[in-house]
Design an enzyme around this catalytic site. Sequence first.
Site, PDB file in Angstrom:
ATOM      1  N   ILE A 246       0.537  -1.365  -0.119  1.00  0.00           N
ATOM      2  CA  ILE A 246      -0.186   0.221   0.249  1.00  0.00           C
ATOM      3  C   ILE A 246       1.117   1.087  -0.177  1.00  0.00           C
ATOM      4  O   ILE A 246       1.693   1.266   0.919  1.00  0.00           O
ATOM      5  CB  ILE A 246      -0.883  -0.271   0.903  1.00  0.00           C
ATOM      6  CG1 ILE A 246      -1.922  -0.872   1.031  1.00  0.00           C
ATOM      7  CG2 ILE A 246      -1.560   0.985   1.231  1.00  0.00           C
ATOM      8  CD1 ILE A 246      -2.840  -1.796   2.101  1.00  0.00           C
ATOM      9  N   PRO A 247       1.092   2.414  -1.206  1.00  0.00           N
ATOM     10  CA  PRO A 247       2.328   3.085  -1.641  1.00  0.00           C
ATOM     11  C   PRO A 247       1.821   4.251  -0.826  1.00  0.00           C
ATOM     12  O   PRO A 247       1.998   5.430  -1.529  1.00  0.00           O
ATOM     13  CB  PRO A 247       2.223   3.020  -3.029  1.00  0.00           C
ATOM     14  CG  PRO A 247       0.539   2.568  -3.735  1.00  0.00           C
ATOM     15  CD  PRO A 247       0.205   2.043  -2.154  1.00  0.00           C
ATOM     16  N   CYS A 248       1.729   3.529   0.579  1.00  0.00           N
ATOM     17  CA  CYS A 248       2.329   5.284   1.313  1.00  0.00           C
ATOM     18  C   CYS A 248       2.971   5.903   0.993  1.00  0.00           C
ATOM     19  O   CYS A 248       3.423   7.380   1.398  1.00  0.00           O
ATOM     20  CB  CYS A 248       1.482   5.261   2.800  1.00  0.00           C
ATOM     21  SG  CYS A 248       2.650   4.010   3.907  1.00  0.00           S
ATOM     22  N   HIS A 249       4.395   5.722   0.979  1.00  0.00           N
ATOM     23  CA  HIS A 249       5.295   6.393   0.153  1.00  0.00           C
ATOM     24  C   HIS A 249       5.041   7.218  -0.746  1.00  0.00           C
ATOM     25  O   HIS A 249       6.214   8.102  -0.819  1.00  0.00           O
ATOM     26  CB  HIS A 249       6.818   5.730   0.572  1.00  0.00           C
ATOM     27  CG  HIS A 249       6.148   4.733  -0.842  1.00  0.00           C
ATOM     28  ND1 HIS A 249       5.738   3.337  -0.942  1.00  0.00           N
ATOM     29  CD2 HIS A 249       6.266   4.260  -1.938  1.00  0.00           C
ATOM     30  CE1 HIS A 249       5.353   3.071  -2.145  1.00  0.00           C
ATOM     31  NE2 HIS A 249       5.962   3.546  -3.500  1.00  0.00           N
ATOM     32  N   ARG A 250       3.977   7.126  -1.338  1.00  0.00           N
ATOM     33  CA  ARG A 250       4.265   7.913  -2.607  1.00  0.00           C
ATOM     34  C   ARG A 250       3.288   8.942  -2.525  1.00  0.00           C
ATOM     35  O   ARG A 250       3.057  10.719  -3.089  1.00  0.00           O
ATOM     36  CB  ARG A 250       3.310   7.197  -3.793  1.00  0.00           C
ATOM     37  CG  ARG A 250       4.089   5.889  -4.352  1.00  0.00           C
ATOM     38  CD  ARG A 250       3.441   5.863  -5.610  1.00  0.00           C
ATOM     39  NE  ARG A 250       3.814   4.105  -5.901  1.00  0.00           N
ATOM     40  CZ  ARG A 250       2.903   2.657  -5.774  1.00  0.00           C
ATOM     41  NH1 ARG A 250       1.816   3.497  -6.796  1.00  0.00           N
ATOM     42  NH2 ARG A 250       3.982   1.427  -6.182  1.00  0.00           N
TER      43      ARG A 250
END
Length: 283
Positions: A246-250
């Site tokens: 789940i790409p919360c880094h984006r």
Amino acid sequence: MNTQQVINYNRIADAIDYIRNNFKQQPDLDEVAEKVHLSPAHFQRLFTDWAGTSPKKFLQYISVEYAKNILKEDSRVTLFDAAFETGLSSTSRLHDLFVNIEGMTPAEYKNGGKNLSLNYSFAESPFGNLIVASTAKGVCYMAFAENEQEALFDLKKQFSNAVFHKKLDMLQQNALFIFQNDWSKLPEIKLHLKGTDFQLKVWETLLKIPFGKLSTYGNVAEEIGNPSASRAVGTAIGSNPVAFLIPCHRVIRSSGTFDGYRWGNIRKTAIIGWEGAKTDEEN
């Protein structure tokens, strides 16, 4: 994934930390190499092997101006649109398309995982060590963690009433395939997440941010139909239980800065730069 890869990442992380703190001075190859105690030639080779691009090019991917330019692009392009455009044929095969989220039942959410049996294992990734856990329905937890004992303690806090087994299963293996270079045979990744309806909605929205792209907290709030909820969105993103998938880094600030990552801002910067390099390879 191997131990040497993790060692290499730790060295690269030190280099990224130095670059981030001295970006305005635009440090050259010799200066950064000296700070991580490597010869310029060795550092250049190591960095290129890990990131797929040169340190100089990587500087571009982690700069504020680059982030701002990405944010100016059409953030409304959905993951499915991007997937069709790339043809799903190589490393551009966007992993998010194959991530299927199922929320836990209200009872499972409320009672801390009572009657749930969780398998867990430890793994290595290009961005450091991981703990990954799964129920019979899917991966429920994945986090970057350097200390296995502390990582297990944090997992058990999330599911205080579950039964735990140290075991690597196929659900975990499918999730860990994402760190391989070849995604052409990536299977569907199933997640079984413990969260409120609002959190699940935010996490599902993050999956619509294409690989190599960025969004802001405000944009995510608009996507879920609640543009005034940026702060609540930030809290939900900070509670993301599954790192990288789940790409919360984006999600970054509208100013273009890469902070606010629960697993460390250096790691967030590294992932954003790595994805930027991978995307550039395919263009």
